[in-house]
Scaffold this motif. Structure first.
Motif, PDB file in Angstrom:
ATOM      1  N   UNK A 144       7.251  37.188  56.874  1.00 38.04           N
ATOM      2  CA  UNK A 144       5.908  36.772  56.480  1.00 38.04           C
ATOM      3  C   UNK A 144       6.044  35.566  55.567  1.00 38.04           C
ATOM      4  N   UNK A 145       5.171  34.586  55.744  1.00 38.68           N
ATOM      5  CA  UNK A 145       5.188  33.392  54.907  1.00 38.68           C
ATOM      6  C   UNK A 145       5.143  32.145  55.755  1.00 38.68           C
ATOM      7  N   UNK A 146       5.485  31.018  55.157  1.00 38.17           N
ATOM      8  CA  UNK A 146       5.455  29.757  55.904  1.00 38.17           C
ATOM      9  C   UNK A 146       6.394  29.800  57.105  1.00 38.17           C
ATOM     10  N   UNK A 147       5.958  29.108  58.143  1.00 40.67           N
ATOM     11  CA  UNK A 147       6.742  29.094  59.362  1.00 40.67           C
ATOM     12  C   UNK A 147       6.731  27.694  59.963  1.00 40.67           C
ATOM     13  N   UNK A 148       7.824  27.319  60.574  1.00 45.67           N
ATOM     14  CA  UNK A 148       7.893  26.067  61.320  1.00 45.67           C
ATOM     15  C   UNK A 148       7.812  26.437  62.793  1.00 45.67           C
ATOM     16  N   UNK A 149       6.868  25.843  63.488  1.00 48.84           N
ATOM     17  CA  UNK A 149       6.683  26.117  64.917  1.00 48.84           C
ATOM     18  C   UNK A 149       6.879  24.833  65.703  1.00 48.84           C
ATOM     19  N   UNK A 150       7.651  24.938  66.777  1.00 44.93           N
ATOM     20  CA  UNK A 150       7.809  23.820  67.711  1.00 44.93           C
ATOM     21  C   UNK A 150       7.602  24.370  69.123  1.00 44.93           C
ATOM     22  N   UNK A 151       7.292  23.472  70.026  1.00 44.97           N
ATOM     23  CA  UNK A 151       7.019  23.854  71.401  1.00 44.97           C
ATOM     24  C   UNK A 151       7.951  23.064  72.310  1.00 44.97           C
ATOM     25  N   UNK A 152       8.678  23.805  73.169  1.00 42.70           N
ATOM     26  CA  UNK A 152       9.546  23.182  74.172  1.00 42.70           C
ATOM     27  C   UNK A 152       8.833  23.259  75.505  1.00 42.70           C
TER      28      UNK A 152
END
Length: 153
Positions: A144-152
């Motif tokens: 839980x908390x900040x997250x880095x999201x990327x999309x391939x």
């Protein structure tokens, strides 16, 4: 981000009968994910019928006011990510312990239970915003908390 790992399916029978009681500790601070199996301790972990849908993700922007993951029955709640548009991609989430790659297979369409648990009209309000069903491609941990999201693509 909010996380849910539940050992039981609460929505059995008819929505008019109401859901089964929630077990304590469904909302968690951390989930362990295993490639092709799902979330350790979750009701769909390792179930052959759910391999392509063992991890579900939804975005807070599509959730009706006052609803939470215990009602939606999704595993991961994110912010500022158009999850419902990601079918056919790989969503990569990293909360600090390394990336977790999720193949996005299909949308998670809302069911009649949403009107029973959230309120009348919730199912219709969630159409096209019910989240996504994914297969985990690698082992990992999310917090839980900040997250880095990327999309391939």
């Amino acid at each position: 981000m909010q996380l849910l790992a539940s050992p039981i399916s609460r929505y059995e029978g008819r929505p008019a009968d109401g859901p089964r009681p929630a077990p304590p500790g469904e909302l968690v601070e951390r989930i362990e994910i295993r490639a092709n199996l799902g979330i350790v301790g979750d009701r769909y972990f390792g179930k052959p019928a759910h391999r392509d849908a063992s991890v579900t993700v939804t975005a807070v922007e599509g959730v009706p006011a006052g609803a939470d993951l215990t009602q939606l029955r999704r595993n991961i709640l994110v912010r500022d990510l158009p999850v419902d548009d990601l079918v056919g991609t790989v969503l990569v989430l990293d909360s600090g312990d390394g990336p977790v790659r999720l193949r996005v297979n299909r949308r998670a369409n809302p069911c009649a239970w949403m009107d029973a648990t959230i309120g009348p009209g919730a199912r219709a309000a969630l159409r096209g915003k019910g989240g996504i069903r994914c297969t985990p491609l690698n082992d990992g941990v999310l917090w839980v908390g900040p997250i880095i999201a990327t999309i391939e693509r």
